[in-house]
Design a protein around this motif. Structure first.
Motif, PDB file in Angstrom:
ATOM      1  N   TYR A 322       0.969  -1.191  -0.032  1.00 38.87           N
ATOM      2  CA  TYR A 322       0.126  -0.098   0.171  1.00 38.87           C
ATOM      3  C   TYR A 322       0.669   1.408   0.042  1.00 38.87           C
ATOM      4  CZ  TYR A 322      -3.165   3.448   1.822  1.00 38.87           C
ATOM      5  OH  TYR A 322      -3.896   4.711   1.823  1.00 38.87           O
ATOM      6  N   ASP A 323       1.552   1.305   0.980  1.00 42.05           N
ATOM      7  CA  ASP A 323       2.554   2.613   1.260  1.00 42.05           C
ATOM      8  C   ASP A 323       3.329   2.893  -0.142  1.00 42.05           C
ATOM      9  OD1 ASP A 323       1.484   3.264   3.420  1.00 42.05           O
ATOM     10  OD2 ASP A 323       3.050   2.161   4.706  1.00 42.05           O
ATOM     11  N   PHE A 324       4.112   1.700  -0.615  1.00 41.03           N
ATOM     12  CA  PHE A 324       4.933   1.954  -1.688  1.00 41.03           C
ATOM     13  C   PHE A 324       4.220   2.316  -3.023  1.00 41.03           C
ATOM     14  CE2 PHE A 324       7.882  -0.543  -4.810  1.00 41.03           C
ATOM     15  CZ  PHE A 324       8.810   0.587  -4.933  1.00 41.03           C
ATOM     16  N   LEU A 325       2.897   1.896  -3.159  1.00 38.76           N
ATOM     17  CA  LEU A 325       2.085   2.217  -4.355  1.00 38.76           C
ATOM     18  C   LEU A 325       1.657   3.685  -4.475  1.00 38.76           C
ATOM     19  CD1 LEU A 325       1.010   0.889  -6.949  1.00 38.76           C
ATOM     20  CD2 LEU A 325      -1.262   0.727  -5.652  1.00 38.76           C
ATOM     21  N   PHE A 326       1.480   4.032  -3.136  1.00 38.81           N
ATOM     22  CA  PHE A 326       1.118   5.355  -3.132  1.00 38.81           C
ATOM     23  C   PHE A 326       2.264   6.352  -3.211  1.00 38.81           C
ATOM     24  CE2 PHE A 326      -3.147   4.347  -1.968  1.00 38.81           C
ATOM     25  CZ  PHE A 326      -3.874   5.577  -2.340  1.00 38.81           C
ATOM     26  N   GLU A 327       3.230   5.897  -2.786  1.00 41.71           N
ATOM     27  CA  GLU A 327       4.652   6.603  -3.136  1.00 41.71           C
ATOM     28  C   GLU A 327       4.837   7.055  -4.430  1.00 41.71           C
ATOM     29  OE1 GLU A 327       9.497   6.136  -2.449  1.00 41.71           O
ATOM     30  OE2 GLU A 327       8.214   4.954  -1.195  1.00 41.71           O
ATOM     31  N   ALA A 328       4.756   5.523  -5.173  1.00 42.64           N
ATOM     32  CA  ALA A 328       5.072   5.731  -6.737  1.00 42.64           C
ATOM     33  C   ALA A 328       3.998   6.541  -7.484  1.00 42.64           C
ATOM     34  CB  ALA A 328       4.733   4.172  -7.101  1.00 42.64           C
ATOM     35  N   TYR A 329       2.589   6.652  -7.032  1.00 44.67           N
ATOM     36  CA  TYR A 329       1.744   7.441  -7.493  1.00 44.67           C
ATOM     37  C   TYR A 329       1.943   9.043  -7.453  1.00 44.67           C
ATOM     38  CZ  TYR A 329      -1.865   4.234  -9.406  1.00 44.67           C
ATOM     39  OH  TYR A 329      -2.687   3.168  -9.737  1.00 44.67           O
ATOM     40  N   GLU A 330       2.439   9.186  -6.268  1.00 43.92           N
ATOM     41  CA  GLU A 330       2.934  10.596  -5.992  1.00 43.92           C
ATOM     42  C   GLU A 330       4.310  10.833  -7.094  1.00 43.92           C
ATOM     43  OE1 GLU A 330       3.797  11.079  -1.880  1.00 43.92           O
ATOM     44  OE2 GLU A 330       1.932  10.763  -1.264  1.00 43.92           O
ATOM     45  N   GLU A 331       5.052   9.994  -7.110  1.00 40.43           N
ATOM     46  CA  GLU A 331       6.170  10.448  -8.001  1.00 40.43           C
ATOM     47  C   GLU A 331       5.817  10.553  -9.525  1.00 40.43           C
ATOM     48  OE1 GLU A 331       9.862   8.308  -7.760  1.00 40.43           O
ATOM     49  OE2 GLU A 331       9.833   8.303  -5.450  1.00 40.43           O
ATOM     50  N   ALA A 332       4.748   9.660  -9.657  1.00 41.94           N
ATOM     51  CA  ALA A 332       4.196   9.494 -11.105  1.00 41.94           C
ATOM     52  C   ALA A 332       3.749  10.996 -11.661  1.00 41.94           C
ATOM     53  CB  ALA A 332       2.810   8.517 -11.392  1.00 41.94           C
ATOM     54  N   PHE A 333       2.857  11.560 -10.623  1.00 45.78           N
ATOM     55  CA  PHE A 333       2.425  12.862 -10.827  1.00 45.78           C
ATOM     56  C   PHE A 333       3.416  14.091 -10.987  1.00 45.78           C
ATOM     57  CE2 PHE A 333      -1.313  11.150  -8.013  1.00 45.78           C
ATOM     58  CZ  PHE A 333      -1.776  10.209  -8.855  1.00 45.78           C
ATOM     59  N   GLU A 334       4.409  14.041 -10.119  1.00 40.47           N
ATOM     60  CA  GLU A 334       5.296  14.784 -10.331  1.00 40.47           C
ATOM     61  C   GLU A 334       6.152  14.757 -11.655  1.00 40.47           C
ATOM     62  OE1 GLU A 334       7.940  14.169  -7.009  1.00 40.47           O
ATOM     63  OE2 GLU A 334       6.507  14.850  -5.320  1.00 40.47           O
ATOM     64  N   GLU A 335       6.391  13.463 -11.946  1.00 37.56           N
ATOM     65  CA  GLU A 335       7.116  13.016 -13.326  1.00 37.56           C
ATOM     66  C   GLU A 335       6.341  13.180 -14.586  1.00 37.56           C
ATOM     67  OE1 GLU A 335      10.200  12.275 -13.526  1.00 37.56           O
ATOM     68  OE2 GLU A 335      10.928  12.342 -11.541  1.00 37.56           O
ATOM     69  N   GLU A 336       5.104  13.198 -14.321  1.00 41.75           N
ATOM     70  CA  GLU A 336       3.888  13.605 -15.273  1.00 41.75           C
ATOM     71  C   GLU A 336       3.788  12.439 -16.166  1.00 41.75           C
ATOM     72  OE1 GLU A 336       4.915  17.240 -17.608  1.00 41.75           O
ATOM     73  OE2 GLU A 336       4.081  18.671 -15.967  1.00 41.75           O
ATOM     74  N   TYR A 337       3.660  11.267 -15.805  1.00 50.63           N
ATOM     75  CA  TYR A 337       3.118  10.067 -16.449  1.00 50.63           C
ATOM     76  C   TYR A 337       1.776  10.470 -16.888  1.00 50.63           C
ATOM     77  CZ  TYR A 337       7.479   7.138 -14.952  1.00 50.63           C
ATOM     78  OH  TYR A 337       8.459   6.564 -14.791  1.00 50.63           O
ATOM     79  N   ARG A 338       1.459   9.646 -18.162  1.00 52.37           N
ATOM     80  CA  ARG A 338      -0.071   9.821 -18.452  1.00 52.37           C
ATOM     81  C   ARG A 338      -0.736   8.761 -17.884  1.00 52.37           C
ATOM     82  NH1 ARG A 338      -0.059   8.225 -23.431  1.00 52.37           N
ATOM     83  NH2 ARG A 338      -1.570   9.651 -24.397  1.00 52.37           N
ATOM     84  N   LEU A 339      -1.939   8.907 -17.515  1.00 57.08           N
ATOM     85  CA  LEU A 339      -2.681   8.044 -16.719  1.00 57.08           C
ATOM     86  C   LEU A 339      -3.966   7.190 -17.360  1.00 57.08           C
ATOM     87  CD1 LEU A 339      -3.326  10.683 -13.694  1.00 57.08           C
ATOM     88  CD2 LEU A 339      -1.419   8.799 -14.056  1.00 57.08           C
ATOM     89  N   PHE A 340      -4.236   6.340 -16.702  1.00 55.46           N
ATOM     90  CA  PHE A 340      -5.550   5.427 -17.074  1.00 55.46           C
ATOM     91  C   PHE A 340      -5.188   4.330 -18.177  1.00 55.46           C
ATOM     92  CE2 PHE A 340      -7.506   8.870 -14.411  1.00 55.46           C
ATOM     93  CZ  PHE A 340      -6.716   8.253 -13.276  1.00 55.46           C
ATOM     94  N   ALA A 341      -6.394   4.232 -19.080  1.00 57.26           N
ATOM     95  CA  ALA A 341      -6.419   3.262 -20.066  1.00 57.26           C
ATOM     96  C   ALA A 341      -5.483   3.675 -21.305  1.00 57.26           C
ATOM     97  CB  ALA A 341      -7.667   3.332 -20.744  1.00 57.26           C
ATOM     98  N   PHE A 342      -5.341   4.670 -21.370  1.00 61.59           N
ATOM     99  CA  PHE A 342      -4.476   4.879 -22.897  1.00 61.59           C
ATOM    100  C   PHE A 342      -2.986   5.588 -22.108  1.00 61.59           C
ATOM    101  CE2 PHE A 342      -7.930   5.362 -26.009  1.00 61.59           C
ATOM    102  CZ  PHE A 342      -8.047   4.263 -26.513  1.00 61.59           C
ATOM    103  N   GLY A 343      -2.963   5.444 -20.877  1.00 62.16           N
ATOM    104  CA  GLY A 343      -1.835   5.892 -20.318  1.00 62.16           C
ATOM    105  C   GLY A 343      -0.429   5.185 -20.334  1.00 62.16           C
TER     106      GLY A 343
END
Length: 349
Positions: A322-343
């Motif tokens: 749980y904690d690791f995944l949320f850390e990854a999501y926070e970094e993803a937003f900072e790194e501007e990954y594209r999200l969801f089905a076509f992401g």
């Protein structure tokens, strides 16, 4: 755990409206569950680097059909929308559907889609759910072709644009064989023939399961206490060849089993035999995976970024932590990954 623990604010500007071109040029975040390292330097075409001879990659070969139909009620001429959920009986041409506007569509109503295709409402299943029977003067394969011709690709509702003809190919994986899904296995959309060929050249066993994805899989869970949530059952099939390949890898000290997507993970984890191996199986599963579920079969997972409070995100948290995944999501937003089905993709190892 509580549903609200999986909530986050979606950065709407990062929601992908179109897939990467080519699909394997999408970025791939790599999460190491043991070291908790997060690698931002990879793209999906780098995936074969993480596989060795004898490893097993399991993919979902379900095929999306154009499930959204537009028509009219002949009496009133009122426009109606019918979303095909599941074929109940090919011989009697019965389907479970969702209708809109529901208040206008009652048992006995005739629904007209074109001059050749008519349906009658047979039953109410939920407030918006109906069972319908198609009337069509030809064999079933011709009926399926008619649905393909007039139906619209069911893109996820968070994609804020008009559906385009090209979406029939964009929202279909290269493994698609067995018709029955109303949503694509999203992590598999990144694959290209080049990536697949390089995996096979390394001696990786790429084997299929079939699980037809329903409309509700990415919706938020509707209860706060996750132990009280009940998910819809889904039909899956695990061929003997796939079970044998997975079990050989599990018995080996050198090889790994990678699930491409949460649907594959769900099917494999639902097919456990008494000795915690995979058995060939054609069955139904209502398995709901969230932390602290202990995975018995899946050792690595390819997935996408998922909507908040969705079952897909909860399974990802159960696998990555749980904690690791949320850390990854926070970094993803900072790194501007594209999200969801076509992401973009996440590879969890």
């Amino acid at each position: 755990m509580k549903r609200s623990e999986f909530s986050y604010d979606v950065p709407e500007e990062l929601v992908a409206e179109y897939p990467a071109d080519p699909p394997d040029s999408s970025r791939m975040m790599v999460l190491d569950r043991e070291s908790h390292d997060i690698n931002h330097d990879k793209h999906f075409h780098d995936l074969p680097e993480y596989f060795s001879e004898g490893d097993v990659l399991v993919v979902n070969d379900t095929k999306v059909y154009p499930a959204r139909l537009y028509g009219q009620k002949k009496k009133t001429g009122a426009d109606i929308q019918v979303f095909l959920l599941r074929e109940l009986n090919p011989e009697s041409r019965l389907w479970d559907v969702v209708v809109d506007p529901a208040r206008k569509i009652r048992i006995g109503n005739k629904l007209y889609f074109d001059d050749d295709l008519i349906a009658e409402v047979i039953d109410n299943t939920t407030s918006r759910g109906r069972t319908i029977r198609f009337s069509f003067d030809d064999v079933n394969e011709a009926l399926y072709q008619k649905i393909r011709d007039i139906g619209e690709t069911p893109l996820p509702p968070y994609i804020d644009r008009e559906v385009e003809e090209e979406d029939r190919d964009r929202y279909q994986t290269i493994f698609a064989e067995n018709r029955g899904a109303v949503a694509a296995p999203k992590s598999t959309l990144h694959f290209t023939e080049d990536v697949l060929e390089r995996l096979k050249e390394k001696g990786v066993h790429v084997v299929p399961i079939t699980l037809h994805i329903g409309r509700g899989k990415s919706k938020p869970v509707d209860v706060e206490d996750l132990s009280k949530h009940r998910t819809d059952s889904e039909e899956y099939d695990i061929p003997e060849e796939t079970a044998e390949a997975v079990n050989r890898a599990l018995a080996s000290d050198e090889n790994t089993v990678t699930a491409c997507g949460t649907t594959v993970a769900r099917a494999l984890e639902s097919s456990l035999s008494a000795d915690e191996t995979v058995k060939p199986d054609h069955s139904w599963t209502d398995l709901f995976v969230y932390p602290e579920y202990e995975f018995k079969i899946v050792e690595r997972m390819i997935t996408n970024f998922h909507r908040p409070e969705s079952m897909l995100m909860m399974m990802g948290a159960a696998f990555a932590g749980y904690d690791f995944l949320f850390e990854a999501y926070e970094e993803a937003f900072e790194e501007e990954y594209r999200l969801f089905a076509f992401g973009d993709a996440i590879f969890i190892k």
